[in-house]
Design an enzyme around this catalytic site. Structure first.
Site, PDB file in Angstrom:
ATOM      1  N   LYS A   1       1.058  -1.503   0.127  1.00 26.04           N
ATOM      2  CA  LYS A   1      -0.290   0.150   0.090  1.00 26.04           C
ATOM      3  C   LYS A   1       0.707   1.071   0.025  1.00 26.04           C
ATOM      4  CE  LYS A   1      -4.257   0.777   2.540  1.00 26.04           C
ATOM      5  NZ  LYS A   1      -4.860   0.493   3.388  1.00 26.04           N
TER       6      LYS A   1
HETATM    7  O1  G3P Z   1      -9.028   1.806   4.594  1.00 29.33           O
HETATM    8  C1  G3P Z   1      -9.634   2.859   5.341  1.00 29.33           C
HETATM    9  C2  G3P Z   1     -10.134   2.938   6.335  1.00 29.33           C
HETATM   10  O2  G3P Z   1      -9.020   2.199   7.022  1.00 29.33           O
HETATM   11  C3  G3P Z   1      -9.715   4.372   7.386  1.00 29.33           C
HETATM   12  O3  G3P Z   1     -10.956   4.745   8.043  1.00 29.33           O
HETATM   13  O4  G3P Z   1     -12.744   4.868   9.187  1.00 29.33           O
HETATM   14  O5  G3P Z   1     -10.927   5.843   9.863  1.00 29.33           O
HETATM   15  O6  G3P Z   1     -11.485   7.117   7.886  1.00 29.33           O
HETATM   16  P1  G3P Z   1     -11.573   5.414   8.648  1.00 29.33           P
END
Ligand code: G3P
Length: 273
Positions: free
Chosen positions: A97
């Site tokens: 990634k």
């Molecule tokens: O896949 C990306 C994710 O982990 C970010 O999620 O909810 O922290 O914006 P969030």
């Protein structure tokens, strides 16, 4: 649409995979931190390398994205190759990634480093998931560099758009894919009106331009947003463990189960013994 689990917690991943319908795993440094903190509260000894190997075995046969921590071209490529060499030979499911733009300060001259790293790793046959995508333009650039997956962060775009309003919201609140309107029109980020709108535009561009990279809707916080990712044609949605469980949840399903269970007559029960 494929469903990935967005987690670095092996127990969550194992449980999610037990249903046989999960197609991959995405991790990031914040998710690794959360998993490590949980291990620490259990007083477990942490051997990070063994932990990652175990995680890859649980997800064998499906891609697992592991993120670099460097924020410059050389560092990202070195780390990407190091991770791939250390972990991929055993299970053959590692994806690296890479942030589409790793700049930490505007004008620091690193805005191209992500694209160069994606191109370099792809040229070495290392599959890349381009992350932290917030515009269709970034997705297009990552795809041109050869990314196998591009990851628009839908929920974070929703947060950004609704933070322009005064009202309070919680991270998991549903945000309409058509956006929110006031007297001035639809609140937007350079024409993007919601996280799902961002996903939809990227899907449309890739379809129109015959681009092979897959659109991986990330930062998905509730089942309705997952549904909408499928409606707009995302190839993949990566979901936190709780959202995966919520996909199967409805109060009427449970109510029905309770009633059916109560109504079992001994004659019928005997037949099924
Ligand atoms: O896949 C990306 C994710 O982990 C970010 O999620 O909810 O922290 O914006 P969030």
């Amino acid at each position: 649409m494929k469903i990935f689990i967005d987690s670095a917690d092996i127990e969550e991943i194992r449980y999610a995979y037990s249903g046989g319908v999960i197609d991959g795993v995405t991790t990031n440094p914040s998710l690794i931190k959360k998993a490590v903190e949980r291990l620490k509260t259990n007083n477990d000894k942490i051997n990070m390398s063994a932990y990652i190997k175990q995680l890859l075995i649980v997800a064998k046969g499906t891609p697992v994205s592991l993120e670099v921590t460097a924020s410059d071209f050389k560092g990202m490529v070195e780390q990407g190759k190091k991770i791939y060499k250390a972990f991929n030979p055993a299970t053959r499911n590692v994806v690296i990634k890479i942030p589409v733009n790793p700049s930490l300060k505007k004008g620091d001259g690193k805005e191209y480093d992500g694209i160069k790293a994606i191109k370099n790793l792809t040229a070495s046959n290392i599959p890349v998931n381009a992350t932290l995508i917030f515009t269709p333009e970034q997705a297009l650039m990552a795809a041109k560099a050869g990314a196998r997956f591009v990851s628009p962060f839908a929920g974070r775009i929703d947060d950004d758009i609704r933070s322009k309003r005064k009202s309070k919201f919680s991270k998991t609140d549903y945000f309409p894919m058509e956006g929110i309107t006031d007297k001035k029109g639809v609140t937007n980020d350079n024409g993007i009106v919601s996280g799902i709108d961002l996903v939809a535009e990227i899907v449309e561009i890739f379809r129109e331009q015959n681009i092979k990279s897959e659109v991986l809707a990330a930062s998905i916080r509730n089942p309705r947003q997952a549904r909408e990712a499928a409606i707009v044609g995302a190839h993949i949605a990566t979901l936190p463990f709780d959202v995966i469980k919520e996909l199967l949840d409805h109060r009427k399903t449970m109510e029905g189960m309770i009633k059916f269970t109560k109504d079992i007559v001994p004659e019928y029960a005997k037949l099924l013994e």
